[in-house]
Design a protein around this motif. Sequence first.
Motif, PDB file in Angstrom:
ATOM      1  N   ALA A 262       0.769  -1.303   0.037  1.00 26.97           N
ATOM      2  CA  ALA A 262      -0.052  -0.013  -0.004  1.00 26.97           C
ATOM      3  C   ALA A 262       0.851   1.202   0.083  1.00 26.97           C
ATOM      4  O   ALA A 262       2.053   1.297   0.727  1.00 26.97           O
ATOM      5  N   SER A 263       0.340   2.240  -0.686  1.00 26.76           N
ATOM      6  CA  SER A 263       0.896   3.476  -0.746  1.00 26.76           C
ATOM      7  C   SER A 263       0.839   4.242   0.937  1.00 26.76           C
ATOM      8  O   SER A 263       0.056   3.670   1.675  1.00 26.76           O
ATOM      9  N   ASP A 264       1.740   5.268   1.070  1.00 25.05           N
ATOM     10  CA  ASP A 264       1.624   5.803   2.195  1.00 25.05           C
ATOM     11  C   ASP A 264       0.326   6.482   2.768  1.00 25.05           C
ATOM     12  O   ASP A 264       0.085   6.440   3.936  1.00 25.05           O
ATOM     13  N   GLY A 265      -0.391   6.795   1.868  1.00 23.77           N
ATOM     14  CA  GLY A 265      -1.698   7.417   2.128  1.00 23.77           C
ATOM     15  C   GLY A 265      -2.641   6.320   3.210  1.00 23.77           C
ATOM     16  O   GLY A 265      -3.231   6.688   4.095  1.00 23.77           O
ATOM     17  N   LEU A 266      -2.384   5.073   2.925  1.00 22.41           N
ATOM     18  CA  LEU A 266      -3.068   3.871   4.110  1.00 22.41           C
ATOM     19  C   LEU A 266      -2.381   4.125   5.286  1.00 22.41           C
ATOM     20  O   LEU A 266      -2.970   4.263   6.273  1.00 22.41           O
ATOM     21  N   TRP A 267      -1.243   4.184   5.263  1.00 19.85           N
ATOM     22  CA  TRP A 267      -0.402   4.019   6.549  1.00 19.85           C
ATOM     23  C   TRP A 267      -0.450   4.949   7.689  1.00 19.85           C
ATOM     24  O   TRP A 267       0.103   5.065   8.648  1.00 19.85           O
ATOM     25  N   GLU A 268      -0.899   6.411   6.956  1.00 16.56           N
ATOM     26  CA  GLU A 268      -1.090   7.431   7.665  1.00 16.56           C
ATOM     27  C   GLU A 268      -1.899   7.229   8.629  1.00 16.56           C
ATOM     28  O   GLU A 268      -2.226   7.829   9.609  1.00 16.56           O
ATOM     29  N   TYR A 269      -3.302   6.537   8.429  1.00 14.51           N
ATOM     30  CA  TYR A 269      -4.130   6.250   9.105  1.00 14.51           C
ATOM     31  C   TYR A 269      -4.468   4.819   9.939  1.00 14.51           C
ATOM     32  O   TYR A 269      -5.135   4.847  10.611  1.00 14.51           O
ATOM     33  N   LEU A 270      -3.629   3.772   9.170  1.00 11.89           N
ATOM     34  CA  LEU A 270      -3.697   2.573   9.818  1.00 11.89           C
ATOM     35  C   LEU A 270      -2.258   1.861  10.237  1.00 11.89           C
ATOM     36  O   LEU A 270      -1.541   1.960   9.348  1.00 11.89           O
ATOM     37  N   THR A 271      -2.393   1.344  11.339  1.00  8.80           N
ATOM     38  CA  THR A 271      -1.101   0.897  11.635  1.00  8.80           C
ATOM     39  C   THR A 271      -1.138  -0.725  10.981  1.00  8.80           C
ATOM     40  O   THR A 271      -2.042  -1.141  10.481  1.00  8.80           O
ATOM     41  N   ASP A 272       0.230  -1.143  11.040  1.00  4.14           N
ATOM     42  CA  ASP A 272       0.509  -2.605  10.378  1.00  4.14           C
ATOM     43  C   ASP A 272      -0.479  -3.624  10.942  1.00  4.14           C
ATOM     44  O   ASP A 272      -1.283  -4.429  10.397  1.00  4.14           O
ATOM     45  N   GLU A 273      -0.328  -3.552  12.429  1.00  6.48           N
ATOM     46  CA  GLU A 273      -1.386  -4.421  13.091  1.00  6.48           C
ATOM     47  C   GLU A 273      -2.862  -4.265  12.968  1.00  6.48           C
ATOM     48  O   GLU A 273      -3.509  -5.240  12.657  1.00  6.48           O
ATOM     49  N   ALA A 274      -3.275  -3.215  12.858  1.00  9.73           N
ATOM     50  CA  ALA A 274      -4.684  -2.730  12.325  1.00  9.73           C
ATOM     51  C   ALA A 274      -5.058  -3.327  11.130  1.00  9.73           C
ATOM     52  O   ALA A 274      -6.056  -4.051  10.805  1.00  9.73           O
ATOM     53  N   ALA A 275      -4.093  -3.129  10.253  1.00 10.82           N
ATOM     54  CA  ALA A 275      -4.450  -3.458   8.796  1.00 10.82           C
ATOM     55  C   ALA A 275      -4.646  -5.056   8.461  1.00 10.82           C
ATOM     56  O   ALA A 275      -5.376  -5.699   8.170  1.00 10.82           O
ATOM     57  N   VAL A 276      -3.530  -5.607   9.256  1.00  9.15           N
ATOM     58  CA  VAL A 276      -3.386  -7.155   9.115  1.00  9.15           C
ATOM     59  C   VAL A 276      -4.894  -7.944  10.026  1.00  9.15           C
ATOM     60  O   VAL A 276      -5.281  -8.724   9.549  1.00  9.15           O
ATOM     61  N   ASP A 277      -5.087  -7.287  11.182  1.00  9.61           N
ATOM     62  CA  ASP A 277      -6.314  -7.612  11.976  1.00  9.61           C
ATOM     63  C   ASP A 277      -7.472  -7.459  11.154  1.00  9.61           C
ATOM     64  O   ASP A 277      -8.352  -8.484  11.251  1.00  9.61           O
ATOM     65  N   ILE A 278      -7.737  -6.398  10.342  1.00 10.45           N
ATOM     66  CA  ILE A 278      -8.930  -6.336   9.542  1.00 10.45           C
ATOM     67  C   ILE A 278      -8.843  -7.335   8.606  1.00 10.45           C
ATOM     68  O   ILE A 278     -10.172  -8.150   8.297  1.00 10.45           O
ATOM     69  N   ILE A 279      -8.020  -7.450   7.698  1.00 10.17           N
ATOM     70  CA  ILE A 279      -7.897  -8.493   6.778  1.00 10.17           C
ATOM     71  C   ILE A 279      -8.096 -10.074   7.464  1.00 10.17           C
ATOM     72  O   ILE A 279      -8.990 -11.057   7.012  1.00 10.17           O
ATOM     73  N   PHE A 280      -7.457 -10.304   8.509  1.00 18.01           N
ATOM     74  CA  PHE A 280      -7.909 -11.586   9.212  1.00 18.01           C
ATOM     75  C   PHE A 280      -9.057 -11.945   9.669  1.00 18.01           C
ATOM     76  O   PHE A 280      -9.612 -12.967   9.630  1.00 18.01           O
ATOM     77  N   LYS A 281      -9.805 -10.852   9.894  1.00 18.18           N
ATOM     78  CA  LYS A 281     -11.277 -10.864  10.372  1.00 18.18           C
ATOM     79  C   LYS A 281     -12.383 -10.711   9.310  1.00 18.18           C
ATOM     80  O   LYS A 281     -13.435 -10.859   9.652  1.00 18.18           O
ATOM     81  N   SER A 282     -12.121 -10.518   8.415  1.00 13.96           N
ATOM     82  CA  SER A 282     -12.952 -10.237   7.146  1.00 13.96           C
ATOM     83  C   SER A 282     -12.929 -11.247   5.980  1.00 13.96           C
ATOM     84  O   SER A 282     -11.749 -11.835   5.780  1.00 13.96           O
TER      85      SER A 282
END
Length: 371
Positions: A262-282
């Motif tokens: 992902a480009s920096d625009g995503l990581w400005e608002y989501l941490t690595d852990e938060a993004a991984v957790d969303i994918i794991f639970k979706s």
Amino acid sequence: MLEFCRRPLETCFGGGGNDELLWHKDLKPHALGDYSIAIVQANSFLEDQGQVLTSPSATYVGIYDGHGGPEASRFITSHLFAFLQKFTSEEGGLSEDVIKKAVNATEEGFLQLVKQSWTSQPQIASVGSCCLVGVISNDVLYVANVGDSRAVLGRKVNCSVVAERLSTDHNVAVEDVRKEVMALHPDDAHIVVYVQGVWRIKGIIQVSRSIGDVYLKRPEFNRDPLFQQFGYLVPLKRPVMTAEPSILTRKLKPDDMFLIFASDGLWEYLTDEAAVDIIFKSPRLGIAKRLVRAALEEAAKKKGMRYKDLTRVEKGARRQFHDDITVIVVYLDHSQDSLSGMSKRHGVCDSTSAPVDIFSLNAEEDDLQVE
């Protein structure tokens, strides 16, 4: 020759929900599973570019986060993979050295474009792009990064998942990067300065590596006519940026579940852990779009507004709330044999076919562009 599908996000292929600036592919197959891609525009001209290329034996992912204009990211979309094919063929296989050569050739190609356009379009010397590349071939993952786009791995541990960052952020907001830049310019006390709450090189740019930004790399472009139009002169003793990629090579493991590019625009608002957790639970379907929406919801919250209201803000004005965001999620399905499994799912080749290297194939383009 087997067919090679190319799917960059360059022209419009349909909006997402109420947000006319959001485009997505919910789920597509690749050599080891599925991938999902989404992009949301904030700038007047879309400066991000995203690219996925697949064959029965390999997968290529590119995230090109432009700044100052779209020209550099579009140039990378059109040229980097071709250079990668060329040098892979010449060297007899993919390697870190091949990737470095492809990135350097892309940088040199864009420099030639700047030289050709200098008289009529001097502002192109101030256009650049971060460049994040991921290649999976023969169960080996290569991640190359120039700038501050980011690759993150979701890895299974017991019954949960952990985030593992695979790329280096070349951004002077990171203390180690500031020290690296300062060490390269010991005679310049103002090489990195703190401006309006942000660390910047020469008070201008946050990233220390990019493709383009020629005026910060070549003294001959650090002059008029560029500054007649833009009015900022940066004394340049030597280049203050490079296009050198940092590269990680990793043998994929059974516990590696998915990759986020992902480009920096995503990581400005989501941490690595938060993004991984969303994918794991979706669910998989539309997962890249789900990540983009999570980032936009955070952006809206920071501005004290509702997500629905943010989606109604037009491009250009949207940049006050968030940057262009490109997300590609790549699932890694280790339960199936990578070649015979692809054969059955795609009908491209049968299980008795010999492995074919991704870079020996003729690419058939299927360009999908965002205007």
